[in-house]
Design an enzyme around this catalytic site. Structure first.
Site, PDB file in Angstrom:
ATOM      1  N   HIS A 145       0.868  -1.180   0.000  1.00 50.56           N
ATOM      2  CA  HIS A 145       0.000   0.000   0.000  1.00 50.56           C
ATOM      3  C   HIS A 145       0.910   1.237   0.000  1.00 50.56           C
ATOM      4  O   HIS A 145       2.026   1.186   0.534  1.00 50.56           O
ATOM      5  CB  HIS A 145      -0.838  -0.045   1.287  1.00 50.56           C
ATOM      6  CG  HIS A 145      -1.894   0.993   1.389  1.00 50.56           C
ATOM      7  ND1 HIS A 145      -1.652   2.285   1.777  1.00 50.56           N
ATOM      8  CD2 HIS A 145      -3.237   0.923   1.169  1.00 50.56           C
ATOM      9  CE1 HIS A 145      -2.787   2.965   1.803  1.00 50.56           C
ATOM     10  NE2 HIS A 145      -3.767   2.164   1.425  1.00 50.56           N
ATOM     11  N   ASP A 222       3.310  -4.549   8.108  1.00 49.44           N
ATOM     12  CA  ASP A 222       2.044  -3.825   7.959  1.00 49.44           C
ATOM     13  C   ASP A 222       0.919  -4.819   8.232  1.00 49.44           C
ATOM     14  O   ASP A 222       0.657  -5.709   7.420  1.00 49.44           O
ATOM     15  CB  ASP A 222       1.961  -3.241   6.543  1.00 49.44           C
ATOM     16  CG  ASP A 222       0.618  -2.577   6.263  1.00 49.44           C
ATOM     17  OD1 ASP A 222      -0.300  -2.706   7.090  1.00 49.44           O
ATOM     18  OD2 ASP A 222       0.493  -1.940   5.194  1.00 49.44           O
ATOM     19  N   GLN A 225      -4.139  -5.524   7.035  1.00 47.80           N
ATOM     20  CA  GLN A 225      -5.059  -6.515   6.460  1.00 47.80           C
ATOM     21  C   GLN A 225      -4.920  -7.887   7.105  1.00 47.80           C
ATOM     22  O   GLN A 225      -5.557  -8.835   6.647  1.00 47.80           O
ATOM     23  CB  GLN A 225      -4.820  -6.642   4.936  1.00 47.80           C
ATOM     24  CG  GLN A 225      -5.087  -5.393   4.146  1.00 47.80           C
ATOM     25  CD  GLN A 225      -6.568  -4.998   4.102  1.00 47.80           C
ATOM     26  OE1 GLN A 225      -7.448  -5.763   4.471  1.00 47.80           O
ATOM     27  NE2 GLN A 225      -6.821  -3.782   3.661  1.00 47.80           N
ATOM     28  N   LYS A 248     -10.557  -1.038  10.374  1.00 47.47           N
ATOM     29  CA  LYS A 248     -10.721  -2.218   9.512  1.00 47.47           C
ATOM     30  C   LYS A 248     -11.091  -3.446  10.323  1.00 47.47           C
ATOM     31  O   LYS A 248     -11.266  -4.528   9.773  1.00 47.47           O
ATOM     32  CB  LYS A 248      -9.418  -2.494   8.747  1.00 47.47           C
ATOM     33  CG  LYS A 248      -9.054  -1.431   7.714  1.00 47.47           C
ATOM     34  CD  LYS A 248      -7.807  -1.843   6.965  1.00 47.47           C
ATOM     35  CE  LYS A 248      -7.132  -0.703   6.236  1.00 47.47           C
ATOM     36  NZ  LYS A 248      -7.826  -0.300   5.034  1.00 47.47           N
ATOM     37  N   CYS A 388      -4.716   2.175  -3.737  1.00 42.77           N
ATOM     38  CA  CYS A 388      -3.517   2.797  -3.137  1.00 42.77           C
ATOM     39  C   CYS A 388      -2.313   1.887  -3.302  1.00 42.77           C
ATOM     40  O   CYS A 388      -1.492   1.757  -2.374  1.00 42.77           O
ATOM     41  CB  CYS A 388      -3.731   3.155  -1.667  1.00 42.77           C
ATOM     42  SG  CYS A 388      -4.901   4.468  -1.434  1.00 42.77           S
TER      43      CYS A 388
HETATM   44  N1  PMP Z   1      -1.713  -0.984   4.446  1.00 44.33           N
HETATM   45  C1  PMP Z   1      -2.648  -1.792   3.931  1.00 44.33           C
HETATM   46  C2  PMP Z   1      -2.254  -3.188   3.529  1.00 44.33           C
HETATM   47  C3  PMP Z   1      -3.948  -1.344   3.772  1.00 44.33           C
HETATM   48  O1  PMP Z   1      -4.866  -2.148   3.268  1.00 44.33           O
HETATM   49  C4  PMP Z   1      -4.279  -0.029   4.168  1.00 44.33           C
HETATM   50  C5  PMP Z   1      -5.668   0.521   4.023  1.00 44.33           C
HETATM   51  N2  PMP Z   1      -6.326   0.104   2.934  1.00 44.33           N
HETATM   52  C6  PMP Z   1      -3.285   0.763   4.710  1.00 44.33           C
HETATM   53  C7  PMP Z   1      -2.015   0.256   4.834  1.00 44.33           C
HETATM   54  C8  PMP Z   1      -3.563   2.151   5.177  1.00 44.33           C
HETATM   55  O2  PMP Z   1      -4.472   2.100   6.239  1.00 44.33           O
HETATM   56  P1  PMP Z   1      -5.071   3.411   6.854  1.00 44.33           P
HETATM   57  O3  PMP Z   1      -5.801   4.118   5.747  1.00 44.33           O
HETATM   58  O4  PMP Z   1      -5.989   2.910   7.908  1.00 44.33           O
HETATM   59  O5  PMP Z   1      -3.964   4.223   7.373  1.00 44.33           O
END
Ligand code: PMP
Length: 470
Positions: A145, A222, A225, A248, A388
């Site tokens: 991401h 990270d 997910q 999430k 993203c």
């Molecule tokens: N890393 C991953 C793998 C994600 O899926 C996401 C959110 N889609 C993020 C980072 C960023 O998360 P946040 O918008 O809650 O900061």
């Protein structure tokens, strides 16, 4: 898929006694008011398949937020009055729940932040500034991401560090041979996602962390997910840092967590300065509070953090093993059913075992945004875009996918509605009453020409120039 909706099977004597072996998504759904609202006139009932972006919230979490603001709203750690003490205790209890949830050695290793993005920026700005020297190597992967790429680019540029990335294989896994080769260069830091939000790939985190450590690197995982979907044990994984996004995992927006090993956190400088993070302030000099306060400058999201603790209670009650089993079964069922769709390309590993409950796909040459917009007419909420993860899309040779993601409140019937909805997409886009992909051209999305679906396309183009949240 009958097993997902089977009645309770009681086990003999354990604390699990009253719990079903499998999770009943239809029962779970009744705890989520947004999912059981009667459909608006002329609309079908909502099928929510975008939990990878943000999950829905159960009644217990909504009630916890209301209770905080209604019954004991106060700033924490600074009041000497009863209300503030109650709020402080609830906030610190939430931290303890989070520490237990990920098996941190101490609640002090869990820092409240807003989300994964903030957690990763904290590590980059604090650890990175203190530890990266010109020429040092920072490694991330092609499936990250943006929030696990951009902070490293920013700090690497500032410190004169080098960047390298682990590429993906054709079936959307990390190329572990390249990973091994990159490790031979002795990186200072390795950052990677536990589970890909764009593909659903579950990475072999424990093995990768052990290898990165053997090469002398600090490892940032990270967990955006993974932590919502299966049991994550930071001591077993031995990651140095882990990020979590509470929104999430059934929690409120505004509460996330950075886990860090205490020895590392103790040695790191603060990320932001201000109230709450100090030991002593003089006009010319300040000393810092101990962790976690050192990294929690200013008034935190008290109610949201308490709400995250309640979300964790709820997940624990469901049982993380059951949550994961449910999602894998739903994911496998979705893969099976969706593969019948003519012209579909599903990205990520073939085997359901290597995947979370995320199914990212393209339908022939139909633009992912058109797919999502037409599904929305049937009140099926999916995500479309680059998620993203533009480098990932580039590696796949596409600009976007449509993504369906499953969570505790989804059922096999939701998958069926999705598949029916996708047949509806074919009908709308091809004008054929009984569509097959012989009536729709199948070409890679990257070769698409403009002009087929002009109104959606204009909206898409405008939207695609923003870094949309997902
Ligand atoms: N890393 C991953 C793998 C994600 O899926 C996401 C959110 N889609 C993020 C980072 C960023 O998360 P946040 O918008 O809650 O900061």
């Amino acid at each position: 898929m009958a097993s997902l909706v089977q009645p309770v099977h009681e086990t003999e004597t354990s604390s699990e006694m009253a719990q079903p072996q499998t999770l009943d998504g239809a029962r779970v759904r009744t705890d989520f008011p947004i999912l059981i609202h009667p459909a608006e006139p002329g609309r079908q009932s909502l099928i929510f398949l975008d939990s990878a972006a943000s999950s829905q919230k159960p009644n217990v979490v909504i009630d916890a937020l209301t209770a905080y603001y209604r019954d004991y709203n106060a700033n924490i750690h600074r009041g000497v009055y009863h209300l503030s003490e109650v709020a402080t205790t609830a906030f610190e209890d939430a931290r303890k729940k989070i520490a237990r949830f990920i098996n941190a050695a101490s609640p002090r290793e869990c820092i409240f932040v807003r989300n994964t993005t903030e957690a990763l920026n904290l590590v980059a700005q604090s650890w990175g500034r203190a530890n990266l020297q010109p020429g040092d190597l920072v490694v991330f992967t092609e499936m990250e991401h943006h929030s696990n790429i951009v902070p490293w680019q920013m700090i690497a540029e500032e410190r004169g560090a080098r960047l390298a990335h682990v590429p993906i294989t054709a079936d959307g896994r990390l190329n572990l041979d390249r990973f091994d080769e990159i490790l031979e260069e002795g990186p200072k830091l390795v950052a990677f996602t536990h589970v890909s939000n764009g593909l659903g790939t579950v990475n072999p985190a424990k093995e990768m962390i052990a290898k990165a450590h053997a090469a002398g690197a600090v490892v940032v995982l990270d967990g955006a997910q993974s932590t919502p979907h299966f049991a994550v044990d930071v001591q077993d994984l031995d990651c140095d840092f882990l990020s979590m996004s509470g929104h999430k995992m059934l929690g409120p927006m505004g509460a996330g967590v950075l886990y860090g090993k205490k020895s590392l956190l103790d040695a790191m400088p603060p990320y932001m300065g201000g109230g709450s993070m100090i030991r002593k302030v003089e006009l010319g000099h300040t000393t810092w509070a101990d962790v976690p306060a050192k990294f929690e400058a200013g008034t935190p999201s008290v109610g949201d953090s308490i709400g995250l603790g309640v979300a964790i209670d709820y997940l624990n009650e469901l049982g993380m093993d059951r949550v994961w089993q449910h999602e894998q079964e739903l994911g496998a069922y979705a893969l099976d059913r969706m593969r019948e769709l003519p012209g579909i390309v599903i990205y990520g590993p073939e085997s359901a075992e290597l995947r979370s409950g995320v199914v990212s796909f393209t339908l022939g040459d139909i633009h992912p945004h058109d797919v999502a917009a037409i599904l929305d007419e049937q009140n099926i909420a999916v995500r479309a875009g680059h998620h993203c993860a533009q480098p990932l899309m580039r590696a796949l040779g596409i600009v976007a996918t449509t993504r369906a993601s499953f969570y505790v409140y989804n059922t096999p019937e939701d998958v069926d509605r999705l598949v029916e909805g996708l047949y509806g997409v074919y009908r709308t886009m091809t004008g054929q009453p009984s569509p097959t992909m012989s009536s729709a051209r199948v070409v890679p999305v990257s070769e698409k020409s403009d002009g087929d679906h002009a109104p959606c396309r204009a909206k898409w183009d405008a939207w695609n120039h923003t870094d949309e949240k997902q």
